[in-house]
Design an enzyme around this catalytic site. Structure first.
Site, PDB file in Angstrom:
ATOM      1  N   ARG A  98      11.097 -18.155   8.484  1.00 32.15           N
ATOM      2  CA  ARG A  98      12.385 -18.011   7.815  1.00 32.15           C
ATOM      3  C   ARG A  98      12.289 -17.021   6.658  1.00 32.15           C
ATOM      4  NH1 ARG A  98      15.463 -23.240   5.463  1.00 32.15           N
ATOM      5  NH2 ARG A  98      13.798 -23.090   3.906  1.00 32.15           N
ATOM      6  N   LYS A 200      17.612 -17.400   2.400  1.00 31.74           N
ATOM      7  CA  LYS A 200      17.482 -18.023   1.082  1.00 31.74           C
ATOM      8  C   LYS A 200      17.411 -16.959  -0.012  1.00 31.74           C
ATOM      9  CE  LYS A 200      15.527 -21.975   0.275  1.00 31.74           C
ATOM     10  NZ  LYS A 200      16.692 -22.866   0.155  1.00 31.74           N
ATOM     11  N   GLU A 236      28.430 -25.684   4.381  1.00 31.85           N
ATOM     12  CA  GLU A 236      27.280 -26.320   3.751  1.00 31.85           C
ATOM     13  C   GLU A 236      27.644 -26.968   2.434  1.00 31.85           C
ATOM     14  OE1 GLU A 236      23.355 -24.644   3.360  1.00 31.85           O
ATOM     15  OE2 GLU A 236      23.914 -22.981   4.641  1.00 31.85           O
TER      16      GLU A 236
END
Length: 353
Positions: A98, A200, A236
């Site tokens: 990721r 992120k 989210e």
């Protein structure tokens, strides 16, 4: 270069706070540990010569891309103490991949999966004494990747830094001892199509500080964000993925570029299917959310957190919580695997000892 603000040995120092730790009173606050890990890339984007250094401050040029243009990302992981006293981590290669995906989006060099996982193992071993006893919490692991090289114009950094530090935390996210009460944010989206919501990126978080502050002032635990186009589909919570349960069906929003591909999210989908539930990744409307039997959130920091209520347009809807729930069943399974209480049939766990 890292500059240590104290002299540290393998056993720490007399004033490092370790001897005064009361693991039963562990919360969610800053607790420096003994070592951090640093590795830098060369002009060809290759990382090498990573090493452990005493935890301390770092030097960063004012011209660095991360300071001027926000070129950076982070990961979140945990190290867990098993009942036998050993230590283990959960799916580190998933975080490594990721991070690579996020680095590609932000035009940064990234460590290989092997370099990433080896660095995590090193820093956990070096700070092993800071992993809380079984059942008392976990050692949070925070890998950072950022453009440390100097630039003047708007451009990616010529050098990137990979840094990992750790911090012991309690099992309860930010001291919360009750289920979550969420407020749906109707106007401000967390992420936009084509943006960086699916990685992120460090800039994804400070932009929602204001709405979080307002929601908490009203007594809510956190904010649930909707899609940026139609403002009617669940995306989210601030730092975690959202799920709904209706009968035997467990649903979560799809990965369409605005949803973070959570490692806990991915694991819960697999475990839910193993338990015989139907698990789907699909768009979930607010109306459908409000009709759910259960709602829960997943993430490294929150683990699996049940949602007691969701408030939308001044209407509060409550959901089933407690022992006899799908949420509790999934929580028991994943935490059992992470902490060594249950068999790891998927080979997700990596033992550090």
């Amino acid at each position: 270069m890292a500059n240590s603000h104290r002299q540290t040995t393998n056993r720490g120092t007399e004033d490092d706070g370790y001897d005064k730790m009361d693991w039963d009173k562990l919360t969610y606050q800053v607790i420096p540990t003994d070592y951090m890990y640093i590795m830098k890339s060369n002009e060809d984007g290759i990382f090498s010569n990573g090493c452990l250094v005493p935890f301390g401050t770092i030097q960063l040029e004012p011209h660095s891309s991360v300071l001027n243009y926000g070129q950076g990302l982070f990961e979140g992981m945990k190290a867990y103490r098993r009942p036998d006293g050993g230590v283990q981590i959960f799916r580190p290669e998933e975080n490594a991949m990721r991070a690579q995906m996020g680095a590609d989006r932000l035009l940064m060099a990234a460590p290989s999966v092997e370099q990433y996982t080896d660095a995590v193992k090193q820093v956990v071993r070096a700070n092993k004494r800071w992993v809380p006893p079984f059942g008392k919490g976990a050692l949070y692991i925070r890998p950072l990747l950022f453009g440390s090289g100097s630039v003047m114009g708007i451009s990616p950094a010529p050098q990137c830094t990979f840094l990992i530090y750790t911090n012991p935390i309690c099992n309860v996210y930010k001291g919360r001892t009750t289920p979550m009460d969420l407020l749906i944010e109707e106007k401000l989206p967390r992420a936009y199509p084509g943006g960086t919501g699916g990685v992120k990126n460090i800039g994804n978080y400070s932009s929602v500080f204001h709405v979080m502050k307002e929601a908490k002032a009203k007594g809510f635990t956190d904010v649930l964000f909707l899609d940026a186009v139609e403002h009617k589909y669940v995306e989210e919570v601030t730092s975690c993925n959202a799920f709904i349960v209706k009968g035997n069906l467990i649903s979560t929003s799809p990965l369409i570029g605005t949803i973070l591909p959570g490692i806990t999210r991915k694991s819960i989908i697999k475990l839910a299917r193993d338990l015989g539930y139907k698990a789907e990744e699909r768009k979930i409307s607010v109306d459908e959310l409000l009709e759910a039997d259960e709602v829960f959130c997943t993430g490294t920091a929150v683990g699996i957190s049940e949602v007691r209520s969701v408030t939308y347009q001044n209407k509060r809807v409550e959901f089933k919580t407690g022992a006899d729930t799908v949420t509790q069943r999934l929580y028991d399974m994943i935490t059992g695997i992470q902490t060594g209480l249950l068999e790891d049939k998927n080979e997700w766990v990596v033992k550090i000892d």
